[in-house]
Write a protein that holds these residues in place. Structure first.
Motif, PDB file in Angstrom:
ATOM      1  N   ASP A   8      12.969 -11.312  -8.518  1.00 27.52           N
ATOM      2  CA  ASP A   8      14.284 -11.774  -8.593  1.00 27.52           C
ATOM      3  C   ASP A   8      14.339 -12.930  -9.611  1.00 27.52           C
ATOM      4  O   ASP A   8      15.443 -13.252 -10.510  1.00 27.52           O
ATOM      5  N   GLU A   9      13.295 -13.932  -9.439  1.00 27.88           N
ATOM      6  CA  GLU A   9      13.161 -15.094 -10.309  1.00 27.88           C
ATOM      7  C   GLU A   9      12.954 -14.798 -11.646  1.00 27.88           C
ATOM      8  O   GLU A   9      13.556 -15.521 -12.485  1.00 27.88           O
ATOM      9  N   SER A  10      12.416 -13.782 -12.072  1.00 24.54           N
ATOM     10  CA  SER A  10      12.219 -13.181 -13.438  1.00 24.54           C
ATOM     11  C   SER A  10      13.445 -12.611 -13.993  1.00 24.54           C
ATOM     12  O   SER A  10      13.506 -12.429 -15.074  1.00 24.54           O
ATOM     13  N   GLY A  11      14.252 -12.109 -13.059  1.00 26.73           N
ATOM     14  CA  GLY A  11      15.320 -11.409 -13.459  1.00 26.73           C
ATOM     15  C   GLY A  11      15.040 -10.056 -13.805  1.00 26.73           C
ATOM     16  O   GLY A  11      16.248  -9.376 -14.335  1.00 26.73           O
ATOM     17  N   SER A  12      14.031  -9.589 -13.841  1.00 24.37           N
ATOM     18  CA  SER A  12      13.717  -8.368 -14.241  1.00 24.37           C
ATOM     19  C   SER A  12      14.027  -6.959 -13.412  1.00 24.37           C
ATOM     20  O   SER A  12      14.624  -5.999 -13.727  1.00 24.37           O
ATOM     21  N   ALA A  13      14.033  -7.054 -11.878  1.00 23.95           N
ATOM     22  CA  ALA A  13      14.254  -6.099 -11.175  1.00 23.95           C
ATOM     23  C   ALA A  13      15.015  -6.470  -9.987  1.00 23.95           C
ATOM     24  O   ALA A  13      14.671  -7.719  -9.205  1.00 23.95           O
ATOM     25  N   GLN A  14      15.774  -5.728  -9.072  1.00 25.69           N
ATOM     26  CA  GLN A  14      16.179  -5.757  -7.769  1.00 25.69           C
ATOM     27  C   GLN A  14      15.359  -4.839  -7.061  1.00 25.69           C
ATOM     28  O   GLN A  14      15.053  -3.716  -7.409  1.00 25.69           O
ATOM     29  N   LEU A  15      14.684  -5.535  -5.928  1.00 21.30           N
ATOM     30  CA  LEU A  15      13.515  -4.525  -5.143  1.00 21.30           C
ATOM     31  C   LEU A  15      14.320  -3.985  -3.957  1.00 21.30           C
ATOM     32  O   LEU A  15      14.759  -4.595  -3.150  1.00 21.30           O
ATOM     33  N   ARG A  16      14.233  -2.633  -3.927  1.00 24.94           N
ATOM     34  CA  ARG A  16      14.436  -1.846  -2.635  1.00 24.94           C
ATOM     35  C   ARG A  16      13.406  -1.907  -1.870  1.00 24.94           C
ATOM     36  O   ARG A  16      12.462  -1.150  -2.272  1.00 24.94           O
ATOM     37  N   LYS A  17      13.217  -2.356  -0.650  1.00 24.62           N
ATOM     38  CA  LYS A  17      11.955  -2.379   0.076  1.00 24.62           C
ATOM     39  C   LYS A  17      12.105  -1.402   1.078  1.00 24.62           C
ATOM     40  O   LYS A  17      13.013  -1.279   1.967  1.00 24.62           O
ATOM     41  N   ALA A  18      10.796  -0.472   1.184  1.00 23.25           N
ATOM     42  CA  ALA A  18      10.910   0.636   1.877  1.00 23.25           C
ATOM     43  C   ALA A  18       9.473   0.977   2.489  1.00 23.25           C
ATOM     44  O   ALA A  18       9.249   1.945   2.574  1.00 23.25           O
ATOM     45  N   PRO A  19       8.694  -0.232   2.641  1.00 23.39           N
ATOM     46  CA  PRO A  19       7.337  -0.023   3.362  1.00 23.39           C
ATOM     47  C   PRO A  19       7.316   0.135   4.910  1.00 23.39           C
ATOM     48  O   PRO A  19       8.464  -0.201   5.337  1.00 23.39           O
ATOM     49  N   HIS A  20       6.368   0.706   5.447  1.00 22.93           N
ATOM     50  CA  HIS A  20       6.409   0.807   6.804  1.00 22.93           C
ATOM     51  C   HIS A  20       4.828   0.680   6.899  1.00 22.93           C
ATOM     52  O   HIS A  20       3.939   1.414   6.556  1.00 22.93           O
ATOM     53  N   SER A  21       4.511  -0.216   8.141  1.00 26.32           N
ATOM     54  CA  SER A  21       3.193  -0.177   8.520  1.00 26.32           C
ATOM     55  C   SER A  21       2.494   0.989   9.076  1.00 26.32           C
ATOM     56  O   SER A  21       3.162   1.664   9.902  1.00 26.32           O
ATOM     57  N   GLY A  22       1.167   1.088   8.648  1.00 25.28           N
ATOM     58  CA  GLY A  22       0.461   2.131   9.236  1.00 25.28           C
ATOM     59  C   GLY A  22       0.529   3.480   8.493  1.00 25.28           C
ATOM     60  O   GLY A  22       0.095   4.564   8.806  1.00 25.28           O
ATOM     61  N   THR A  23       1.317   3.388   7.448  1.00 25.60           N
ATOM     62  CA  THR A  23       1.657   4.697   6.519  1.00 25.60           C
ATOM     63  C   THR A  23       0.620   4.935   5.560  1.00 25.60           C
ATOM     64  O   THR A  23      -0.031   3.890   5.288  1.00 25.60           O
ATOM     65  N   THR A  24       0.642   6.124   4.917  1.00 28.81           N
ATOM     66  CA  THR A  24      -0.124   6.783   3.850  1.00 28.81           C
ATOM     67  C   THR A  24       0.641   7.468   3.015  1.00 28.81           C
ATOM     68  O   THR A  24       1.933   7.707   3.299  1.00 28.81           O
TER      69      THR A  24
END
Length: 323
Positions: A97-113
């Motif tokens: 966001d600070e660089s202005g390059s991309a808006q991040l859609r966050k979709a991680p989840h603990s324990g996954t592979t």
């Protein structure tokens, strides 16, 4: 206020007050506890390295607050991954966001592979259908997909069907390579179905494994090979949390770089950047891991170094592609 202090205040406020793993566009499923820490002996403190060896690659040591002059909206990026991604997702989002390059859609989840994010995988307990990799490509229409997977090696996720590194390393590596190919193929097809250009994949290379150093090297080789075969990218975030000249040797601490020395919260005693807690050789958050593994709530040098490397890769790709 000097720029260095302003950056610390911005990132510090984000780290201290956030505890919601959700993105503005969706609410993630309830998280599950991470696997227990594996017992290990931390390596001795490293010998000091020159500042230039510990400076973030391809971007200034301090995240920039300057926005680009372009009026084009930021690119959309999707972040998939495990507990390491879960703990650092907000800091990565802030850097982009600070660089202005991309808006991040966050979709991680603990324990996954990797297999947890494959469509058609019925044994994933963590990722619902609308948060699989292909589904997110169709709904979010991203230009970049960042994949952060340590390489679940202890059979925590059911979709690995009991394949664990210690019991059968060859079968484990074969499965990871197959899943990396399958994930790439599903993302490619999803982009075709959505009528959008295929997003660029960024495979995050992992830091040292305190228990099985060669395992991470082999997993990183799989990611490199897959990226090369498909015309994608790697981001060597793991090198930023490794001793220079000893890429796969585990370290708990590294000498502070110039930014960390200028911002003492990241630099213990004015000399040492602590990357891991003594009781947790895997994660970079210096606060104890909480149930559900929310984003980290304390300033942690390992998280900042790691996410700066990923953000630099994404920024460079988008800039070179004309964004």
């Amino acid at each position: 206020m000097p720029l260095g202090l302003l950056i610390v205040a911005v990132l510090g406020a984000r780290l201290v007050f956030t505890a919601d793993t959700s993105d503005v566009s969706a609410t993630p499923p309830s998280a599950v506890p991470t696997p227990g820490s594996r017992s290990t002996t931390a390596a001795a403190a490293p010998t000091p390295a020159p500042d230039e060896e510990s400076a973030p690659p391809k971007r200034s040591a301090a995240p920039s607050t300057a926005k680009p002059t372009s009026t084009a909206p930021p690119a959309r990026a999707v972040y998939l991954g495990d507990s390491l991604a879960t703990e650092n997702q907000d800091v990565l989002a802030d850097l982009l966001d600070e660089s202005g390059s991309a808006q991040l859609r966050k979709a991680p989840h603990s324990g996954t592979t990797l297999c947890d994010y494959l469509e058609g995988e019925q044994e994933s307990l963590f990722i619902p259908d609308d948060r699989k990799a292909a589904a997110l490509v169709r709904s979010e229409r991203p230009e970049v997909v960042v994949l952060q997977f340590w390489g679940n090696s202890w059979g925590y996720t059911p979709c690995m069907k009991g394949i664990v590194h210690d019991a059968d390393p060859d079968r484990y590596y074969d499965r990871y390579a197959a899943d990396a190919r399958a994930l790439t193929e599903q993302i490619t097809k999803a982009a075709q179905d959505a009528g959008i250009p295929r997003p660029k994949l960024v495979w995050v290379l992992q830091g040292p494994d305190a228990v099985a150093p060669d395992r991470v090297r082999r997993v990183n080789d799989i990611y490199r090979a897959q990226a090369k075969a498909a015309g994608d990218l790697t981001s060597d975030a793991g090198a930023r949390v490794s001793r220079p000249g000893a890429r796969y040797t585990y370290v708990q601490n590294l000498p502070c770089n110039a930014y960390e020395r200028a911002n003492p919260t990241y630099c213990s005693g004015g000399t040492t950047a602590q990357l891991h807690r003594a009781d947790d050789p895997l994660h970079f958050c210096l606060a104890p891991t909480k149930k559900g593994a929310p984003p980290c709530t304390v300033r942690s040098p390992g998280i900042l170094r790691y996410t700066q490397a990923i953000a630099a890769t994404v920024d460079d790709y988008l800039r070179q592609s004309g964004r």
